[in-house]
Design an enzyme around this catalytic site. Structure first.
Site, PDB file in Angstrom:
ATOM      1  N   ASP A  59       0.345  -7.421   1.278  1.00  0.00           N
ATOM      2  CA  ASP A  59       0.511  -6.130   1.407  1.00  0.00           C
ATOM      3  C   ASP A  59       2.613  -6.143   2.037  1.00  0.00           C
ATOM      4  O   ASP A  59       2.790  -5.080   2.371  1.00  0.00           O
ATOM      5  CB  ASP A  59      -0.047  -5.532   2.566  1.00  0.00           C
ATOM      6  CG  ASP A  59       0.354  -4.056   2.920  1.00  0.00           C
ATOM      7  OD1 ASP A  59       0.321  -3.178   1.378  1.00  0.00           O
ATOM      8  OD2 ASP A  59       0.422  -3.231   3.264  1.00  0.00           O
ATOM      9  N   SER A  65       4.808   2.383   7.836  1.00  0.00           N
ATOM     10  CA  SER A  65       4.253   1.357   7.297  1.00  0.00           C
ATOM     11  C   SER A  65       5.559   0.897   6.178  1.00  0.00           C
ATOM     12  O   SER A  65       5.836   1.842   5.355  1.00  0.00           O
ATOM     13  CB  SER A  65       3.283   1.810   5.703  1.00  0.00           C
ATOM     14  OG  SER A  65       2.236   1.934   6.879  1.00  0.00           O
ATOM     15  N   HIS A  86       0.906  -1.437   0.093  1.00  0.00           N
ATOM     16  CA  HIS A  86      -0.009   0.250  -0.160  1.00  0.00           C
ATOM     17  C   HIS A  86       0.457   1.437  -0.260  1.00  0.00           C
ATOM     18  O   HIS A  86       0.332   2.501  -0.565  1.00  0.00           O
ATOM     19  CB  HIS A  86      -0.628   0.085   1.085  1.00  0.00           C
ATOM     20  CG  HIS A  86       0.113   0.320   2.719  1.00  0.00           C
ATOM     21  ND1 HIS A  86      -0.100  -1.039   3.417  1.00  0.00           N
ATOM     22  CD2 HIS A  86       0.163   1.281   3.429  1.00  0.00           C
ATOM     23  CE1 HIS A  86       0.432  -0.659   4.033  1.00  0.00           C
ATOM     24  NE2 HIS A  86       1.245   0.910   4.300  1.00  0.00           N
TER      25      HIS A  86
END
Length: 481
Positions: free
Chosen positions: A161, A235, A131
């Site tokens: 992911d 992230s 993402h």
């Protein structure tokens, strides 16, 4: 002559350091202060890892620090900037006069920030989250030494992911990998990343849980949960142990008020063993191939448990076994209840699907099954799960369309079926009203939950083929001609 600090003073110093650093400091200082000079710690006693060297404070009392370990690790954690060209729509479409009059450009550049981890210095390989770089037109990596390098996209897997990039391999530092299967609740961890774009940041905590698989909106899950602060921008960053080894890729945090509200001690990371497996598959062929048993299952409720003579309400009961599947080869039968796979508890049908989704194609699997009230163990090799099917392979009336597995993020919203991946503009099926992005829930030829079931249902070749389709939250019946 210099005297040793008094017991009271040593205790005060220990508490001060512990308050500043947390429970780890308290543990380390208690071990040092309570042990007599020259004494060896008792067998099984906790010790401070070698990577967390203990410098001497001005007062003469050693204090714990992660600085020596972090000096080795920080150069391997990078900031990731992705840019995407986004078309700017106007009420008057592409009218150039209107755009010039109001100064509206045809497109704008959307920029997002994240983090990444260098895992191979020789080849310049960087792991991050899908993402972070999804749909990006340009990705750059900012190193800890100030360099900015253009990144080459290698591949990604949206359902876990995980994404892999490559940067020029010049004077890079990589993080060694630990075995994430050996993690334990209570292990100390450090999260490194670029939260909110403020710059490289280090937070510490412990492992709160392992094997988390019930987060809404995510794909296949086997998360490490930690109370180390993970915020937007973290992230793709590193979760490391106190030896400076990579144990996970930070990916998400939970806050009832939304992720931008900040961290409340519920952070999640992808185990490095899983991320490394995905990395190997992306390097080998650019795609991830998953295994499947080729069966349909449902949850075991109280009624089913009583009927099958189960002592507990858990497991996945087999409702269909597709011919030629791994499940058929294993000898699974309708009515079997799968309670564990490779020693991992299977509490419901979703847990079994999640387990399969984390296995590579051809992986060996041992199933603990209850059949007619008796325990049974079955073994098989998984078969590769199809990723997409052309409509013409299934039924002539579906020619011009392609169908794909539903993204796991949609499945976790309670949907089952297949995704209409594309519809050729001038095809006959386009005239029926079927559109790209539709979710096919069922057909007049039968029920199904995935591509394997869809293919089996289409083999019936019904005289009249009707698809039950979900679009924008509404269900429609579409007649295929």
């Amino acid at each position: 002559m210099q005297h040793a600090p008094s017991t009271a003073r040593r205790t005060l110093l220990a508490l001060t350091a512990a308050a500043a650093f947390g429970g780890f400091a308290a543990t380390g200082l208690n071990l040092m202060l309570d042990a007599p000079a020259g004494a060896q710690p008792p067998p099984g006693a906790a010790t401070v890892p070698a990577a967390a060297a203990l410098p001497t404070a001005v007062s003469g009392v050693p204090v714990p620090s992660l600085a020596p370990m972090l000096k080795k690790v920080l150069p391997a954690v990078v900031s990731v900037t992705s840019k995407q060209r986004v078309r700017v729509n106007t009420p008057f479409g592409d009218d150039p006069v209107f755009r010039r009059m109001f100064g509206i450009p045809q497109e704008r550049i959307a920029q997002s920030l994240g983090s990444g981890v260098i895992i191979d210095a020789q080849r310049g390989l960087v792991l991050t989250n899908n993402h972070v770089v999804e749909d990006a037109d340009e990705v750059s990596v900012n190193l800890a030494d100030g360099r900015t390098l253009r990144a080459e996209f290698v591949g990604s897997d949206p359902d876990t992911d995980v994404a892999l990039m490559r940067i020029p391999a010049q004077d890079l530092t990589a993080i060694p990998m630990a075995n994430s299967d050996r993690l334990q609740i209570g292990d100390f961890v450090v999260a490194i990343g670029n939260p909110f774009g403020v710059g490289q940041t280090v937070t510490s905590g412990i492992i709160s849980a392992v094997g988390r698989n019930n987060l809404p909106g995510a794909g296949f899950q086997n998360f490490i949960q930690t109370d180390a602060s993970i915020n937007p921008g973290n992230s793709g960053g590193a979760l490391v142990n106190l030896n400076g080894e990579l144990i996970g890729i930070n990916t998400a945090s939970f806050n009832p008020r939304g992720s931008m509200a900040g961290n409340i001690g519920l952070g999640f990371a992808i185990p490095v063993n899983l991320a490394n497996n995905i990395k190997d598959q992306l390097l080998a062929g650019g795609v991830v191939r998953r295994g499947t048993l080729g069966i349909d299952t449902q949850d075991v409720d109280a009624k089913i448990a009583r009927g099958l003579g189960l002592g507990e309400t858990r497991g996945a009961v087999v409702t269909r076994v597709y011919p030629g599947s791994a499940g058929a080869a294993a000898g699974l039968k309708v009515g079997d209840v799968i309670l564990a796979a490779n020693g991992e508890h299977i509490d419901n049908a979703e847990a079994l699907r999640n387990f399969q989704g984390l296995q590579a194609a051809n992986a060996r699997v041992t199933l603990d099954v209850r059949r007619d009230g008796k325990p049974l163990q079955l073994a098989t090799g998984l078969r590769e799960a199809p990723k997409a099917l052309q409509g013409a392979q299934l039924d002539e009336r579906l020619s011009g369309a392609s169908f794909a597995e539903l993204p796991e993020s949609l499945r976790r919203q309670g949907l089952a079926g297949v995704l209409v991946e594309s519809v050729a503009r001038d095809s006959r099926i386009a005239q029926t009203g079927l559109r790209s992005g539709d979710v096919v829930l069922s057909a007049s030829s039968g029920e199904f939950s995935d591509l394997t079931g869809f293919r089996a249902a289409m083999s019936a070749q019904p005289q009249q083929l009707v698809l039950r389709v979900l679009r924008n939250g509404r269900a429609y019946n579409v007649l295929m001609r």
